[in-house]
Design a protein around this motif. Structure first.
Motif: not given
Length: 293
Positions: A227-241
């Protein structure tokens, strides 16, 4: 300057609670600005991420300008490693312009940099590329797979509406030892197939969306060591954002949601994400990963 006044749409004024163990944002685009936003200040983005325990970033450049930005960023900031490739939607555009071979030459030369640890994001995107571009897009994916293997780099895959062909081409070409499905979007069956093949699955803010039950089910099929984690920022902000401009300092929101899905304590998940990241990319110092480790 507070994030809420930084020219980035919808970013929260208050930072999330810091994570108990430092983690990696496995995929971020500090060079990309959403329409209406001001460009990211890289120093500020790193500082805010560090405040919440996101101490290392993989900056991904997926066109020639982004690749050049990434090379400058990895030389200027110890916190950043680089990923470079021609995005699946970029390949048909360059082919139509007659400049694809020159672009490939620049990618290959840039990928030799010691702190470029990733070839990606590459893969397939059938959402934005029509039938006329599929053949050259698939050829581009094969070219990047070969480059990753020749250089001993990790591979990060973009897969949009193309699950079957992505898996087929990886099987035909032979995936690099360290292969990551960036912003994983498949279902439970695909997650199991990827795990069986030894791939890593990287989850973004999408795993927190209300309508993403299938994605959360897929997460439960992934062993902790994959398992890894990412933002893909500036896209796909998590809930509640959701809908806001994303940033690396929102990784804790996604991590805590994932820990809840997996019924794990947050430190255990953080430790795994950190160890997995360094297994795939190497230390954020000067030493790349050893193939076969």
């Amino acid at each position: 300057m507070s994030p809420g006044s930084s020219g980035q749409r919808g970013l929260p004024e208050t930072l999330p609670d810091p994570l108990p163990i430092d983690v990696v944002d496995n995929h971020v685009h500090l060079d990309i600005t959403r329409e209406g936003d001001e460009p990211f200040d890289v120093d500020e983005a790193i500082r805010r991420a560090r405040q919440v325990g996101v101490t290392r970033l993989v900056q991904v450049g997926c066109d020639l300008d982004g690749i050049r930005f990434t090379l400058k960023a990895i030389e200027a900031h110890d916190e950043i490693l680089g990923g470079i490739a021609l995005h699946p939607n970029e390949v048909p555009r360059l082919a139509a312009a007659g400049t694809l071979d020159d672009a490939y030459a620049e990618v290959e030369a840039s990928a030799a940099h010691d702190r470029v640890r990733v070839i990606g994001e590459t893969g397939l995107d059938y959402f934005r590329t029509g039938p006329e571009g599929i053949a050259v897009q698939q050829d581009g994916f094969r070219w990047h797979i070969d480059l990753a293997k020749r250089l001993g780099k990790a591979l990060q895959i973009h897969d949009r509406d193309a699950h079957d062909d992505v898996l087929r081409i990886l099987s035909e070409e032979g995936a690099p030892e360290h292969t990551v499905l960036h912003c994983f979007s498949g279902d439970l069956a695909m997650a199991r197939e990827c795990v069986e093949r030894g791939y890593y699955l990287s989850f973004a803010g999408t795993v927190t969306f209300k309508n993403a039950r299938d994605l959360r089910d897929a997460l439960t099929a992934v062993p902790l060591e994959r398992i890894l984690v990412e933002t893909d920022a500036p896209y796909l902000a998590p809930t509640p954002h959701r809908g806001a401009t994303n940033a690396s300092y929102l990784v804790p929101v996604t991590i805590r949601a994932m820990a809840g899905v997996l019924n794990l304590d947050v430190p255990t998940l953080c430790r795994a994400v950190s160890e997995n990241s360094e297994r795939v990319y190497g230390a954020w110092g000067s030493t790349p990963p050893t193939q076969g480790a």
